[in-house]
Design a protein around this motif. Structure first.
Motif, PDB file in Angstrom:
ATOM      1  N   PHE A 108     -44.516  63.039  27.151  1.00 48.42           N
ATOM      2  CA  PHE A 108     -44.454  61.791  27.911  1.00 48.42           C
ATOM      3  C   PHE A 108     -44.853  62.043  29.366  1.00 48.42           C
ATOM      4  CE2 PHE A 108     -41.591  61.303  24.338  1.00 48.42           C
ATOM      5  CZ  PHE A 108     -41.946  60.062  23.843  1.00 48.42           C
ATOM      6  N   PRO A 109     -46.132  62.306  29.591  1.00 49.93           N
ATOM      7  CA  PRO A 109     -46.603  62.640  30.943  1.00 49.93           C
ATOM      8  C   PRO A 109     -46.424  61.511  31.950  1.00 49.93           C
ATOM      9  CG  PRO A 109     -48.445  62.279  29.446  1.00 49.93           C
ATOM     10  CD  PRO A 109     -47.223  62.323  28.603  1.00 49.93           C
ATOM     11  N   ASP A 110     -46.181  60.300  31.459  1.00 50.26           N
ATOM     12  CA  ASP A 110     -45.972  59.176  32.371  1.00 50.26           C
ATOM     13  C   ASP A 110     -44.587  59.209  33.014  1.00 50.26           C
ATOM     14  OD1 ASP A 110     -45.158  58.717  29.666  1.00 50.26           O
ATOM     15  OD2 ASP A 110     -44.646  56.667  30.232  1.00 50.26           O
ATOM     16  N   VAL A 111     -43.663  60.021  32.463  1.00 52.24           N
ATOM     17  CA  VAL A 111     -42.317  60.147  33.035  1.00 52.24           C
ATOM     18  C   VAL A 111     -42.360  61.201  34.134  1.00 52.24           C
ATOM     19  CG1 VAL A 111     -39.896  60.685  32.602  1.00 52.24           C
ATOM     20  CG2 VAL A 111     -41.235  59.470  30.865  1.00 52.24           C
ATOM     21  N   ALA A 112     -42.378  60.746  35.374  1.00 53.98           N
ATOM     22  CA  ALA A 112     -42.439  61.667  36.515  1.00 53.98           C
ATOM     23  C   ALA A 112     -41.047  62.061  36.990  1.00 53.98           C
ATOM     24  CB  ALA A 112     -43.219  61.032  37.657  1.00 53.98           C
ATOM     25  N   LEU A 113     -40.108  61.111  36.942  1.00 49.05           N
ATOM     26  CA  LEU A 113     -38.736  61.351  37.379  1.00 49.05           C
ATOM     27  C   LEU A 113     -37.781  60.841  36.317  1.00 49.05           C
ATOM     28  CD1 LEU A 113     -38.910  60.171  41.102  1.00 49.05           C
ATOM     29  CD2 LEU A 113     -38.570  62.522  40.334  1.00 49.05           C
ATOM     30  N   TYR A 114     -36.673  61.564  36.123  1.00 47.35           N
ATOM     31  CA  TYR A 114     -35.683  61.136  35.140  1.00 47.35           C
ATOM     32  C   TYR A 114     -34.322  61.672  35.554  1.00 47.35           C
ATOM     33  CZ  TYR A 114     -32.913  60.938  30.863  1.00 47.35           C
ATOM     34  OH  TYR A 114     -31.920  60.697  29.961  1.00 47.35           O
ATOM     35  N   GLY A 115     -33.303  60.859  35.334  1.00 46.47           N
ATOM     36  CA  GLY A 115     -31.939  61.310  35.573  1.00 46.47           C
ATOM     37  C   GLY A 115     -30.979  60.530  34.694  1.00 46.47           C
ATOM     38  N   GLY A 116     -29.888  61.181  34.264  1.00 50.24           N
ATOM     39  CA  GLY A 116     -28.871  60.487  33.497  1.00 50.24           C
ATOM     40  C   GLY A 116     -28.604  61.109  32.147  1.00 50.24           C
ATOM     41  N   LEU A 117     -27.478  60.726  31.567  1.00 48.92           N
ATOM     42  CA  LEU A 117     -27.003  61.306  30.312  1.00 48.92           C
ATOM     43  C   LEU A 117     -27.406  60.510  29.072  1.00 48.92           C
ATOM     44  CD1 LEU A 117     -23.344  62.326  31.274  1.00 48.92           C
ATOM     45  CD2 LEU A 117     -25.058  63.853  30.284  1.00 48.92           C
ATOM     46  N   SER A 118     -28.124  59.420  29.233  1.00 51.43           N
ATOM     47  CA  SER A 118     -28.335  58.531  28.085  1.00 51.43           C
ATOM     48  C   SER A 118     -29.062  59.215  26.930  1.00 51.43           C
ATOM     49  CB  SER A 118     -29.089  57.271  28.517  1.00 51.43           C
ATOM     50  OG  SER A 118     -30.358  57.597  29.055  1.00 51.43           O
ATOM     51  N   GLY A 119     -30.053  60.037  27.218  1.00 52.72           N
ATOM     52  CA  GLY A 119     -30.737  60.744  26.147  1.00 52.72           C
ATOM     53  C   GLY A 119     -29.803  61.684  25.412  1.00 52.72           C
ATOM     54  N   VAL A 120     -29.006  62.429  26.168  1.00 55.28           N
ATOM     55  CA  VAL A 120     -28.027  63.345  25.570  1.00 55.28           C
ATOM     56  C   VAL A 120     -27.005  62.569  24.753  1.00 55.28           C
ATOM     57  CG1 VAL A 120     -26.141  64.944  26.102  1.00 55.28           C
ATOM     58  CG2 VAL A 120     -28.295  65.115  27.338  1.00 55.28           C
ATOM     59  N   LEU A 121     -26.589  61.408  25.236  1.00 60.04           N
ATOM     60  CA  LEU A 121     -25.612  60.597  24.519  1.00 60.04           C
ATOM     61  C   LEU A 121     -26.147  60.132  23.168  1.00 60.04           C
ATOM     62  CD1 LEU A 121     -24.256  58.494  27.512  1.00 60.04           C
ATOM     63  CD2 LEU A 121     -23.009  60.247  26.234  1.00 60.04           C
ATOM     64  N   HIS A 122     -27.424  59.767  23.122  1.00 60.94           N
ATOM     65  CA  HIS A 122     -28.026  59.406  21.845  1.00 60.94           C
ATOM     66  C   HIS A 122     -28.015  60.602  20.892  1.00 60.94           C
ATOM     67  CE1 HIS A 122     -29.360  55.770  23.881  1.00 60.94           C
ATOM     68  NE2 HIS A 122     -29.802  55.301  22.732  1.00 60.94           N
ATOM     69  N   GLY A 123     -28.273  61.789  21.438  1.00 68.85           N
ATOM     70  CA  GLY A 123     -28.239  62.993  20.613  1.00 68.85           C
ATOM     71  C   GLY A 123     -26.845  63.281  20.090  1.00 68.85           C
ATOM     72  N   LEU A 124     -25.829  63.153  20.940  1.00 65.32           N
ATOM     73  CA  LEU A 124     -24.449  63.379  20.516  1.00 65.32           C
ATOM     74  C   LEU A 124     -24.029  62.374  19.446  1.00 65.32           C
ATOM     75  CD1 LEU A 124     -22.752  64.065  23.977  1.00 65.32           C
ATOM     76  CD2 LEU A 124     -23.025  65.720  22.119  1.00 65.32           C
ATOM     77  N   PHE A 125     -24.464  61.134  19.614  1.00 67.42           N
ATOM     78  CA  PHE A 125     -24.133  60.084  18.647  1.00 67.42           C
ATOM     79  C   PHE A 125     -24.699  60.424  17.268  1.00 67.42           C
ATOM     80  CE2 PHE A 125     -24.584  56.124  16.407  1.00 67.42           C
ATOM     81  CZ  PHE A 125     -23.479  55.375  16.775  1.00 67.42           C
ATOM     82  N   CYS A 126     -25.976  60.793  17.227  1.00 68.10           N
ATOM     83  CA  CYS A 126     -26.616  61.112  15.945  1.00 68.10           C
ATOM     84  C   CYS A 126     -26.026  62.373  15.328  1.00 68.10           C
ATOM     85  CB  CYS A 126     -28.133  61.270  16.150  1.00 68.10           C
ATOM     86  SG  CYS A 126     -28.985  59.720  16.502  1.00 68.10           S
TER      87      CYS A 126
END
Length: 206
Positions: A108-126
């Motif tokens: 995802f080269p269009d993502v230049a900046l990112y912060g937060g736990l939401s991606g990790v939370l989706h992983g923990l949920f699954c």
């Protein structure tokens, strides 16, 4: 006695989420306007600032962003706290963070900046849903399907404008996708390993 042990295991499971929330809260508390050194930053990563692969998931854009993610951390503990051994939980958070960051970097080269736990939370949920499935709980399959339905809807309809306004940043749906993929893969691989181990034990038992 078995039920008491389960309750103790569940209550002890709060330690991992608490450590995660304390780390994120301290980072937010001491935010002085120079938090740029911890976000996932594509340009900075290209210069060798590899700590951002992990730290980018602990930092939040504002207090509301932290509160939203903190509430989700607590909700996931209530849902799957019986699985949260501290080393397993923190190791899983670190692994999910690395996988998501590397996925953002590579795909995802269009993502230049990112912060937060939401991606990790989706992983923990699954991952937790897969653990439920391994214990033959129908709820696990329903939870996994629900999470993937949410991710699919976000990819189709776009991120929530209301959430973006609250956190003062665009919602990174790509991180949700990567987190769900990583959490599902780790959970399913653990399930398969558990089945194989159980088969070996039955094979060698007299």
């Amino acid at each position: 006695m078995v039920e008491i042990r389960k309750e103790i295991t569940f209550l002890c499971g709060i330690r991992g989420p608490l450590l995660l929330l304390i780390a994120s809260a301290l980072l937010q508390l001491f935010y002085t306007g120079s938090q740029d050194w911890v976000f996932f930053d594509r340009a900075a990563l290209g210069e060798g600032q590899w700590w951002r692969l992990l730290s980018g998931h602990l930092v939040h854009t504002n207090a509301m962003h932290l509160l939203l993610n903190g509430g989700a951390v607590a909700a996931l503990w209530l849902l799957h706290g019986q699985f949260y051994r501290v080393p397993v939980y923190l190791g899983l958070v670190a692994l999910l963070s690395l996988v998501i960051s590397l996925g953002l970097w590579a795909w995802f080269p269009d993502v230049a900046l990112y912060g937060g736990l939401s991606g990790v939370l989706h992983g923990l949920f699954c991952w937790g849903a897969c653990r439920d499935m391994a214990q033959r709980r129908l709820s696990g399959a329903l939870l996994l399907a629900g999470c993937w339905g949410k991710v699919a809807w976000e990819l189709f309809a776009g991120p929530s404008a209301a959430t973006a306004e609250l956190i003062e940043a665009e919602v990174a749906v790509s991180s949700h996708l990567l987190g769900a993929l990583a959490g599902s893969a780790i959970g399913l691989m653990s399930w398969v390993a558990q089945l194989e181990l159980g088969g070996r034990r039955r094979a060698i038992s007299p």
